[in-house]
Design a protein around this motif. Structure first.
Motif, short mmCIF file in Angstrom:
data_model
loop_
_atom_site.label_atom_id
_atom_site.label_comp_id
_atom_site.label_asym_id
_atom_site.label_seq_id
_atom_site.Cartn_x
_atom_site.Cartn_y
_atom_site.Cartn_z
N ASN A 195 -69.14 -8.20 -84.38
CA ASN A 195 -68.31 -9.31 -84.56
C ASN A 195 -66.67 -9.03 -83.84
N LEU A 196 -66.63 -7.42 -83.72
CA LEU A 196 -65.34 -7.02 -83.06
C LEU A 196 -65.47 -7.17 -81.65
N ALA A 197 -66.64 -7.19 -81.04
CA ALA A 197 -66.77 -7.10 -79.52
C ALA A 197 -65.89 -8.04 -78.86
N GLU A 198 -65.25 -7.43 -77.83
CA GLU A 198 -64.49 -8.23 -77.08
C GLU A 198 -64.78 -8.50 -75.50
N LYS A 199 -65.52 -7.54 -75.05
CA LYS A 199 -65.83 -7.72 -73.54
C LYS A 199 -67.24 -7.70 -73.21
N GLU A 200 -67.98 -6.47 -73.72
CA GLU A 200 -69.23 -6.44 -73.23
C GLU A 200 -70.19 -5.82 -74.60
N ILE A 201 -71.48 -6.01 -74.43
CA ILE A 201 -72.50 -5.63 -75.35
C ILE A 201 -73.63 -5.15 -74.60
N VAL A 202 -73.86 -3.93 -74.49
CA VAL A 202 -75.31 -3.54 -74.03
C VAL A 202 -76.23 -3.21 -74.86
N VAL A 203 -77.57 -3.99 -74.87
CA VAL A 203 -78.54 -3.86 -75.96
C VAL A 203 -79.86 -3.50 -75.41
N ASP A 204 -80.48 -2.45 -75.96
CA ASP A 204 -81.69 -1.76 -75.62
C ASP A 204 -82.40 -1.93 -76.91
N VAL A 205 -83.29 -3.16 -77.04
CA VAL A 205 -83.82 -3.32 -78.49
C VAL A 205 -85.17 -4.07 -78.37
N GLU B 168 -71.29 -14.58 -77.46
CA GLU B 168 -71.58 -14.76 -76.19
C GLU B 168 -70.49 -16.19 -75.98
N LEU B 169 -70.43 -16.80 -77.19
CA LEU B 169 -69.42 -18.08 -77.20
C LEU B 169 -67.97 -17.53 -77.19
N ARG B 170 -67.84 -16.27 -77.40
CA ARG B 170 -66.23 -15.71 -77.35
C ARG B 170 -66.07 -15.25 -76.04
N GLY B 171 -67.13 -15.33 -75.09
CA GLY B 171 -66.99 -14.97 -73.86
C GLY B 171 -67.37 -13.50 -73.68
N VAL B 172 -67.96 -12.86 -74.43
CA VAL B 172 -68.56 -11.46 -74.36
C VAL B 172 -69.79 -11.51 -73.42
N LYS B 173 -69.85 -10.39 -72.60
CA LYS B 173 -71.05 -10.31 -71.60
C LYS B 173 -71.88 -9.63 -72.39
N LEU B 174 -73.23 -10.14 -72.48
CA LEU B 174 -74.34 -9.43 -72.95
C LEU B 174 -75.27 -8.89 -71.79
N LEU B 175 -75.67 -7.60 -71.91
CA LEU B 175 -76.76 -7.07 -71.04
C LEU B 175 -77.88 -6.85 -71.94
N TRP B 176 -79.02 -7.02 -71.63
CA TRP B 176 -80.17 -6.96 -72.46
C TRP B 176 -81.38 -6.21 -71.81
N ALA B 177 -81.79 -5.28 -72.64
CA ALA B 177 -83.25 -4.75 -72.33
C ALA B 177 -84.05 -5.04 -73.56
N PHE B 178 -85.28 -5.76 -73.42
CA PHE B 178 -86.29 -5.96 -74.34
C PHE B 178 -87.31 -5.25 -74.37
N ASP B 179 -88.10 -5.05 -75.18
CA ASP B 179 -89.49 -4.64 -75.55
C ASP B 179 -90.30 -5.46 -76.70
#
Length: 274
Positions: free
Chosen positions: A124-134, A150-161
């Motif tokens: 909830n405090l993220a401002e620019k980028e979240i990198v997720v490996d989950v 994402e609605l706040r404009g934070v860039k999400l980078l995903w890696a899913f399994d």
């Protein structure tokens, strides 16, 4: 009922105050004697709690003998509590002393609820980028927070399994000394704004363990690992047939070439890194 009492205690009410408020809300109004009798506690404790609640404005005391008490309607109660909590939070944020710089440290989090709570607060405090490996199971628990980011404009980078995908490109290092490894867990990592990260494991029985840090070394390692996974994934997507044709079975053994197998386990061989 227990969940309601728990949340009232989380809002700062004592156990006695919480039970009294629920009892009054159920009955509409009651005397201190009636509340004490219903709860099976001493009248002195009930009257002391009623006095505190009345002074704070959460409970009204009617005229008459004996005096009869009633609690505010839920909407009015929520508005009053919310206003006071927000005022206290704002004051704390502005007046809390800010010390000197603190060296980055590591701390452990035990328990699924604690881990998810810490992660949600940071998302909830993220401002620019979240990198997720989950894994998808864990991502689904955080869907709302990630969508809001994402609605706040934070860039999400995903890696899913998803559990049914092909094996990860990196080999699993066996435990040393034949020590058993706890099974059934799913690894995950989050890097937020390249300044905060959580790395951990969540198990099928609901338990969880995680490490949290702002140390730049671990953050860089996680980001590099994420980048390498994505690059290898895209290379395999684009060149899979060519790689198989060129390397054949040897291709599947390239990664394991650099794993140090423990001589005391049933794992094959010895140090293969040359």
């Amino acid at each position: 009922m227990e969940q309601l009492l728990l949340h009232l205690r989380n809002l700062g009410f004592t156990e006695m105050e919480s039970k009294i408020m629920v009892e009054l809300a159920t009955k509409g109004e009651a005397s201190g004697y009636e509340v004490a009798k219903q709860l099976g506690v001493s009248r002195s404790n009930v009257y002391a709690a009623l006095q505190r609640l009345t002074q704070q404005g959460y409970v009204r005391c009617g005229e008459g003998e004996p005096a009869r008490y009633s609690v505010l309607d839920p909407e009015e109660l929520a508005t009053m509590i919310s206003g006071r909590v927000q005022a206290s939070l704002a004051y704390m944020e502005s007046e809390m002393p800010r010390g000197g710089p603190v060296s980055p440290s590591f701390y452990n989090i035990e328990g699924d609820r604690n881990m998810l709570g810490a992660l949600i607060r940071q998302l909830n405090l993220a401002e620019k980028e979240i990198v997720v490996d989950v894994w998808r199971e864990e991502a689904s628990l955080l869907r709302n927070e990630l969508e809001q980011a994402e609605l706040r404009g934070v860039k999400l980078l995903w890696a899913f399994d998803g559990g049914n995908a092909a094996p990860a490109p990196y080999p699993v290092w066996p435990p040393l000394g034949g020590k058993p490894r706890r099974g059934g867990g799913r690894k995950f990592s989050f890097v937020i704004d390249r300044s905060w990260c959580m790395l951990g494991m969540r198990y099928e029985d609901g338990t969880a363990q995680a490490v949290v840090t702002e140390h730049e070394v671990l953050i860089e390692l996680l980001l590099n690992h994420f980048s390498q996974e994505m690059v290898l994934f895209e290379l395999e997507e684009d060149m899979g047939p060519e790689l198989t044709k060129r390397y054949g079975e040897r291709y599947s053994r390239i990664y394991s070439k650099y794993v140090m197998h423990d001589k005391d386990t049933d794992e094959p061989g010895k140090d293969q890194a040359e």
